[in-house]
Scaffold this active site. Structure first.
Site, short mmCIF file in Angstrom:
data_model
loop_
_atom_site.label_atom_id
_atom_site.label_comp_id
_atom_site.label_asym_id
_atom_site.label_seq_id
_atom_site.Cartn_x
_atom_site.Cartn_y
_atom_site.Cartn_z
CE LYS A 100 -3.51 2.58 2.29
NZ LYS A 100 -3.65 3.23 3.57
N GLY A 161 -7.57 9.88 9.70
CA GLY A 161 -7.86 10.09 11.12
C GLY A 161 -8.87 11.18 11.40
CB ALA A 187 -7.95 8.38 4.61
N GLY A 188 -10.53 8.81 6.54
CA GLY A 188 -11.58 9.77 6.87
C GLY A 188 -12.91 9.16 7.24
CG ASN A 209 -5.99 2.52 11.54
OD1 ASN A 209 -6.28 2.19 12.68
ND2 ASN A 209 -4.74 2.61 11.18
CB THR A 210 -8.83 6.80 13.08
OG1 THR A 210 -7.54 7.05 12.54
CG2 THR A 210 -9.02 7.65 14.33
#
Lengths: 261, 382
Positions: A100, A161, A187-188, A209-210
């Protein structure tokens, strides 16, 4: 291949939810999350992983190569050369030649550098890697990467994040419409509803993730995201109706239309 | 560019006025905002905000978890020399502080022995320190120490005397990832009073040094004011401005802030502006609210129980099991002169266990050999 399977670089995957492994409070929290959301593709920052000490590393020790594709990422790399070195190091350490590509030269928002990303993608594809690049939601860049031979494109919904959701919606719509490789919204995505939204738009997968790492109940949040991704995919396949500003009776003009001769 | 121009716009009278005019409404406004202005920062540093530590702490915790997750990076200091040519009145290394213990600069084999011990505890990130001694410990020797440390640690940072950009670039070429450089005090008159001789007496050279390090390619830049030298509210304001400035001026570097507090000082010096635990916490919370994405480093200068409490309030990096003596880990024991006495004497393993028990993951490695050009081939001790 089952109806819901999808392919990256000729390899079939059941789960359309990819998981990032940063920011988790413990190995146990990560383990519970992976268990509950049933992710297959799990990305690991090479800067963070102690590949030489995998048994004691709090991330690598949780991953099962039989169940998970460990997708190394190059987060923290600032130049194409650094990213390429990291990818080669991971391959030399025995990981599969998948990467990635994250070229994030500024640590505040971790936004991707399009120029270095394209350069690195060219070098890595030439070197035999399956390349999944993290990019700004830029439709032209997505096409350029496709031409270079990347296996997917991974446009951001919002900064890493940020939990802000699919803020780049209009551009992601164009990327999905134009793409010939899988589009993974990365992301986001801060809530299951965000993930569902991306999937409803026709994204092939999402990466989270976050929102997972930060949950109070990791198993519950993992399951919530798993369900949302599935729900979004089903809705996309079932074809959502158009959004209207006002209510509309189901056959307002039918009387008149029927009367036409 | 220089931070000097920015700090010139915020003389102490202007900051003092902003702090004095802050009322409860100003603090509440600052708390509610998503992005905070310098006026908000002043409100959060004000005496009025001392009654708002609880909501500030909640917000600080939220922001820190949002940006860093529940993780604490682990690092350890390694003093390679205690020879010092400066005369900083608050420091145990200054010759005129009257300490008679042994002064040493570690040779390559001694550095290897210390590194080996620290790597054995699990450390993958080290901070090399020297005194202000360009002649006794030249840049070439520091470069060699960086290269040796890289055999044991993917991440090597340095807390050394201020350098020119070319010298920082040399160290980067040898594998340096981070630079820690405290301004000590941003208040020019105080700076002159406590730094009596040597290059360090040059305020202007020092204040721009960290930016030079950034331009030379150093990836992690740590700043801080030595708390106790001057009014902490003013120092906190200037440090925060400096952090925000560096985020723009050195946009490729990660910025972090330390909060070194003077506790043990030589007899000749009385700490003029003692900072209480409560005040230090207010300072850290205000800093977090103003700079949500910068790292906070916490050393063993502080007490164990205090450090344990701070894990939840914004800290992102901690050291443990530290010695402030060259060779203090295994070469010279307690024979050599220490810079200051540490408070938290627990082992790295004990501190890591406390971090885990608090619900955080201690992260030992967060950088890789593959990142920089100095890394040729496989490291020999991994």
């Amino acid at each position: 291949m089952k109806e819901t399977d999808f392919e990256i670089a000729g390899r079939a995957f059941r789960s359309r939810l990819m998981v990032g492994t940063g920011k988790f409070p413990s190995s146990e929290a990560l383990r519970q999350t992976l268990e509950a959301c049933d992710a297959e593709i799990v990305t690991v920052a090479l800067r963070r992983a102690d590949i030489g000490q995998a048994e004691s590393d709090s991330i690598l020790s949780v991953l099962d190569p039989k169940r998970h594709l460990i997708l190394p990422n190059t987060s923290g790399a600032r130049t194409a050369e650094e990213a390429v070195r990291l990818a080669r190091m991971a391959r030399a350490a025995g990981l599969e030649p998948w990467v990635k590509l994250e070229l994030t030269p500024e640590p505040k928002y971790l936004l991707p550098d399009p120029i270095e990303t394209l350069k690195a993608a060219e070098m890595l594809v030439a070197d035999g890697f399956v390349v999944l690049p993290y990019i700004q939601a830029d439709p032209v860049l997505a096409k350029r990467l496709e031409e270079v031979g990347t296996a997917t494109v991974m446009p951001l919904g919002a900064p890493i994040g940020s939990n802000k959701g699919v803020k780049t919606r209009d551009m992601i719509r164009i990327i999905i419409e134009q793409a010939t490789v899988p589009v993974v919204v990365d992301a986001g995505l801060g809530a299951p509803s965000h993930a569902a939204e991306a999937m409803e738009m026709g994204a092939d997968a999402v990466l989270v993730n976050t929102a997972l790492a930060d949950a109070e109940d990791h198993a519950a949040m993992g399951r919530a995201f798993g369900l949302a991704v599935e729900a979004g995919r089903l809705a996309y396949r079932a074809s959502l109706g158009p959004v209207r500003e006002t209510a509309e009776a189901s056959s307002p003009l039918s009387g008149f239309l029927k009367s036409l001769t | 560019m220089s931070f000097k121009h920015e700090i010139a716009e915020w003389p102490e009278e202007r900051i003092a006025a902003r702090i004095a005019e802050a009322d409860a409404a100003a603090v509440e406004r600052a708390l509610a905002r998503e992005e905070r202005t310098p006026a908000d920062l002043a409100a959060l540093l004000s005496p009025v905000a001392a009654d708002y530590l609880e909501p500030m702490a909640k917000e600080a915790q939220r922001l820190t978890r949002w940006h860093f997750g529940r993780t604490i990076g682990m690092y350890v200091p390694l003093y390679i020399s205690n020879i010092c040519g400066a005369d900083c009145v608050y420091c145990g290394y200054a010759v005129r502080s009257g300490n008679k213990e042994r002064r040493r600069t570690l040779g390559p084999d001694e550095i290897r022995r210390e590194c080996d011990i620290l790597a054995g505890h699990g450390y993958r990130s080290v901070l090399l320190l020297t005194g202000e001694a360009r002649r006794a410990v030249p840049v070439s020797e520091i470069a060699e120490a960086v290269a040796i440390s890289r055999e044991y640690f993917p991440s090597v940072a340095a807390e050394i005397y201020a350098l020119d950009e070319a010298d920082y670039a040399t160290l980067v070429k040898h594998g340096l990832e981070g630079v820690t450089l405290y301004m000590e005090t941003y208040h020019r008159p105080t700076y002159a009073q406590v730094h009596l001789k040597g290059e360090k007496a040059d305020y202007d050279y020092r204040i721009d040094a960290i930016e030079r390090a950034g331009h030379a390619g150093v990836r992690r830049l740590s700043i801080g004011a030595l708390l106790g030298l001057y009014d902490w509210r003013q120092e906190g304001f200037w440090t925060a401005l400096h952090g925000r400035y560096l985020q723009k001026a050195c946009w490729r570097s990660a910025i972090s802030v330390s909060f070194p507090r003077l506790l043990h000082v030589p007899e000749r010096f009385g700490i003029p502006h003692l900072v209480s635990d409560r005040e230090l916490v207010q300072l850290m919370l205000a800093m977090r609210l103003f700079l949500p994405e910068v790292g906070f480093n916490l050393s063993t200068r502080e007490r164990a129980d205090f450090r344990d409490g701070l894990i939840h309030l914004g800290v992102t990096m901690m050291s443990a099991g530290s010695s402030t003596r060259p060779g203090g880990y295994g070469t010279y024991g307690e024979e050599t002169l220490e810079q200051f006495e540490i408070e938290d004497t627990r082992s790295p393993e004990e501190v890591a266990a406390v971090i885990r028990a608090a619900g955080y993951d201690p992260v030992w490695k967060d950088f890789d050999y593959a990142f920089d050009d100095a890394a040729i081939g496989e490291p020999s001790h991994q």
